[in-house]
Write a protein that holds these residues in place. Structure first.
Motif, short mmCIF file in Angstrom:
data_model
loop_
_atom_site.label_atom_id
_atom_site.label_comp_id
_atom_site.label_asym_id
_atom_site.label_seq_id
_atom_site.Cartn_x
_atom_site.Cartn_y
_atom_site.Cartn_z
N UNK A 79 0.82 -1.22 0.00
CA UNK A 79 0.00 0.00 0.00
C UNK A 79 0.85 1.26 0.00
N UNK A 80 2.15 1.13 0.23
CA UNK A 80 3.06 2.29 0.21
C UNK A 80 3.30 2.68 -1.24
N UNK A 81 3.16 3.95 -1.56
CA UNK A 81 3.33 4.44 -2.93
C UNK A 81 4.69 4.04 -3.49
N UNK A 82 4.66 3.37 -4.64
CA UNK A 82 5.90 3.01 -5.32
C UNK A 82 6.52 1.71 -4.86
N UNK A 83 6.01 1.11 -3.79
CA UNK A 83 6.58 -0.14 -3.28
C UNK A 83 6.14 -1.29 -4.18
N UNK A 84 7.14 -1.96 -4.76
CA UNK A 84 6.84 -3.08 -5.65
C UNK A 84 6.85 -4.41 -4.92
N UNK A 85 6.51 -5.47 -5.66
CA UNK A 85 6.46 -6.80 -5.07
C UNK A 85 7.80 -7.24 -4.50
N UNK A 86 8.89 -6.94 -5.23
CA UNK A 86 10.21 -7.42 -4.82
C UNK A 86 10.62 -6.85 -3.46
N UNK A 87 10.48 -5.54 -3.31
CA UNK A 87 10.88 -4.92 -2.05
C UNK A 87 9.93 -5.32 -0.92
N UNK A 88 8.65 -5.40 -1.20
CA UNK A 88 7.68 -5.79 -0.17
C UNK A 88 7.96 -7.20 0.33
N UNK A 89 8.23 -8.10 -0.60
CA UNK A 89 8.51 -9.49 -0.20
C UNK A 89 9.85 -9.61 0.51
#
Length: 230
Positions: A79-89
């Motif tokens: 839900x953080x603006x610009x946060x993609x799957x790779x960084x979130x995971x």
């Protein structure tokens, strides 16, 4: 950047600007206890996103996950603006790994075999690992450490290596354990001799040796249950 003197009558002097150490360099120099929580997140993220430097993104991540339920971590990070799957995971995986690694901390050890769920995975190791678990006066588990890693059939153990950490953290008792990568989990002559040496060292230090466990794919062996700690 380079600076030169402005007087044309004097020889040109050049001074290289000092580069400020980044958090990677500082952590390598001082250890993982040095970074703040935000800086630890910076190390995991590796870099920022377009329009958001890594330190700002790390602070947003920290704010987002504080108080967040475990099952909502990935959704919250995305839900953080610009946060993609790779960084979130990457963040979620680091949090989960830390949780699993420290799941044993504070667990009450009523009997030494209560330790088995936290060490049983060592039975799958291809080399012999000798472990030492420390317990406080309330029989709460403090740490589980790998003291030594040996070959498929043996590992060398010295009491100094076993007891240095328990003495430093004022542990009241320890449980020793090692795996048998091949063969049954029955104690060898060397296992019995090592246990006697460790028992004598523990008595001299005022630390209780609660048990010595041997684990294998087929099960476990307890020196305490078989009356071999007298």
């Amino acid at each position: 950047m380079e600076l030169s003197c402005t007087n044309p009558d004097e020889p040109q002097l050049y001074f290289a600007s000092q580069k400020k150490p980044d958090i990677r360099e500082l952590t390598l120099q001082h250890g993982l206890s040095f970074p703040s929580n935000v800086e630890l997140l910076m190390l995991i993220l590796g870099g920022g996103i377009k329009g958001t430097p890594v330190e700002v993104l790390a602070q947003k991540v920290l704010d987002a996950i504080d108080g967040c339920q475990r099952e909502d971590i990935v959704r919250t990070l995305l839900s953080i603006d610009g946060m993609g799957n790779a960084k979130a995971l990457a963040i979620a995986a680091a949090l989960e790994f830390g949780r699993r690694q420290n799941a044993h901390l504070g667990v009450c050890i009523v009997t030494p075999t209560d330790l088995l769920p936290y060490i049983q995975h060592y039975a799958l190791k291809q080399r012999e690992h000798f472990l030492c678990a420390t317990v406080n006066g309330a029989h709460e588990l403090l740490h589980i450490r790998v003291v030594s890693v040996g070959t498929i059939s043996r590992t060398l153990i010295h009491p100094r290596e076993v007891f240095s950490a328990p003495v430093a953290e004022h542990a009241s008792a320890i449980i020793c354990c090692h795996n048998h990568p091949s063969g049954p989990c029955l104690p060898s002559k060397a296992d019995r001799e090592v246990t006697t040496i460790l028992k004598n060292a523990a008595d001299a230090l005022g630390i209780t040796l609660l048990d010595h466990l041997i684990i294998a794919k087929s099960g476990y062996f307890s020196f305490l249950e078989h009356g071999l700690l007298s």
